[in-house]
Design a protein around this motif. Structure first.
Motif, mmCIF file in Angstrom:
data_model
loop_
_atom_site.group_PDB
_atom_site.id
_atom_site.type_symbol
_atom_site.label_atom_id
_atom_site.label_comp_id
_atom_site.label_asym_id
_atom_site.label_seq_id
_atom_site.Cartn_x
_atom_site.Cartn_y
_atom_site.Cartn_z
ATOM 1 N N ALA A 119 0.835 -1.203 0.000
ATOM 2 C CA ALA A 119 0.000 0.000 0.000
ATOM 3 C C ALA A 119 0.873 1.258 0.000
ATOM 4 O O ALA A 119 0.552 2.244 -0.671
ATOM 5 C CB ALA A 119 -0.932 0.002 1.205
ATOM 6 N N ILE A 120 1.980 1.217 0.729
ATOM 7 C CA ILE A 120 2.889 2.366 0.760
ATOM 8 C C ILE A 120 3.473 2.595 -0.629
ATOM 9 O O ILE A 120 3.447 3.710 -1.154
ATOM 10 C CB ILE A 120 4.015 2.144 1.795
ATOM 11 N N LYS A 121 3.991 1.537 -1.244
ATOM 12 C CA LYS A 121 4.606 1.669 -2.571
ATOM 13 C C LYS A 121 3.578 2.106 -3.611
ATOM 14 O O LYS A 121 3.848 2.991 -4.426
ATOM 15 C CB LYS A 121 5.270 0.372 -3.006
ATOM 16 N N ARG A 122 2.394 1.499 -3.572
ATOM 17 C CA ARG A 122 1.356 1.855 -4.536
ATOM 18 C C ARG A 122 0.975 3.331 -4.385
ATOM 19 O O ARG A 122 0.851 4.058 -5.374
ATOM 20 C CB ARG A 122 0.135 0.955 -4.366
ATOM 21 N N THR A 123 0.799 3.784 -3.162
ATOM 22 C CA THR A 123 0.426 5.176 -2.922
ATOM 23 C C THR A 123 1.510 6.122 -3.422
ATOM 24 O O THR A 123 1.219 7.104 -4.110
ATOM 25 C CB THR A 123 0.161 5.411 -1.421
ATOM 26 N N LEU A 124 2.764 5.823 -3.089
ATOM 27 C CA LEU A 124 3.859 6.688 -3.538
ATOM 28 C C LEU A 124 3.994 6.685 -5.057
ATOM 29 O O LEU A 124 4.194 7.743 -5.664
ATOM 30 C CB LEU A 124 5.165 6.265 -2.873
ATOM 31 N N ASP A 125 3.859 5.525 -5.681
ATOM 32 C CA ASP A 125 3.952 5.446 -7.145
ATOM 33 C C ASP A 125 2.828 6.228 -7.817
ATOM 34 O O ASP A 125 3.062 7.008 -8.752
ATOM 35 C CB ASP A 125 3.928 3.991 -7.611
ATOM 36 N N GLU A 126 1.600 6.026 -7.354
ATOM 37 C CA GLU A 126 0.456 6.721 -7.952
ATOM 38 C C GLU A 126 0.565 8.227 -7.763
ATOM 39 O O GLU A 126 0.302 9.004 -8.688
ATOM 40 C CB GLU A 126 -0.854 6.216 -7.338
#
Length: 189
Positions: A20-27
């Protein structure tokens, strides 16, 4: 749905959920890059969508062929082999072209004396190893002939971008992106 006029809020996330952290930062990186004037290149995304649609059509033809089974063997074989070929091509695009990139973008530089507009491309790659707190963004700058000119990295703790409650700080990420892009442009000149 009505168009969103206000800034969309990023929901709070569980800080122990690495995906969730990586997805949020990427998006959010992609959204901020668009806000900064970078256009996302969608060529390969569109190619993948067309290939996926072709794979779905093969599945539909195989499923709903009006002939009974023994008579439709050739149609089923064709559909299965076509589906397999499309899947292999999609996998090759994913491994050889997409890699770890989260965005392929471009921006237009000012026109030169002859009136030609120069376009440079930026590829953004993200890394967030498991059980680590450091998030890395790599920016690769390419010229119009697809030759890499320069690259730059940002490595920061995810604590820089999230509060203890899991609230995302968009302005910290935007500030880091702006400074990295300015440094990248300065290096390339």
């Amino acid at each position: 749905m009505s168009p969103v006029t206000e800034e969309e809020e990023v929901p709070d996330i569980e800080l122990y959920d690495e995906l969730a952290i990586k997805r949020t930062l990427d998006e959010q990186t992609c959204k901020i890059m668009k806000e900064l004037g970078y256009e996302e290149e969608l060529f390969w995304s569109n190619i993948k969508l067309v290939l996926m649609a072709g794979a779905c059509v093969c599945g539909l033809i195989a499923q709903f062929t009006p002939q009974p089974f023994p008579d439709s063997k050739n149609v089923l074989k064709f559909c299965c082999f076509t589906y397999l070929a499309i899947s292999i091509v999609l996998q090759c695009i994913s491994v050889l072209i997409d890699k770890d990139y989260i965005m392929f973008g471009c921006y237009h530089l000012n026109a030169d004396v002859s009136g030609t507009i120069t376009t440079n491309r930026v590829k953004i790659k993200s890394e967030f190893p498991r059980f680590q707190e450091m998030y890395t963004l790599t920016f690769e700058l390419y010229d119009s002939s697809n030759t890499q000119i320069e690259s730059s990295k940002i490595t920061k703790s995810v604590g820089t971008y999230f509060s203890e409650e899991g609230e995302f700080d968009k302005y910290a990420l935007k500030s880091d992106l702006e400074s990295a892009l300015k440094a990248l442009k300065k290096k390339s000149m």
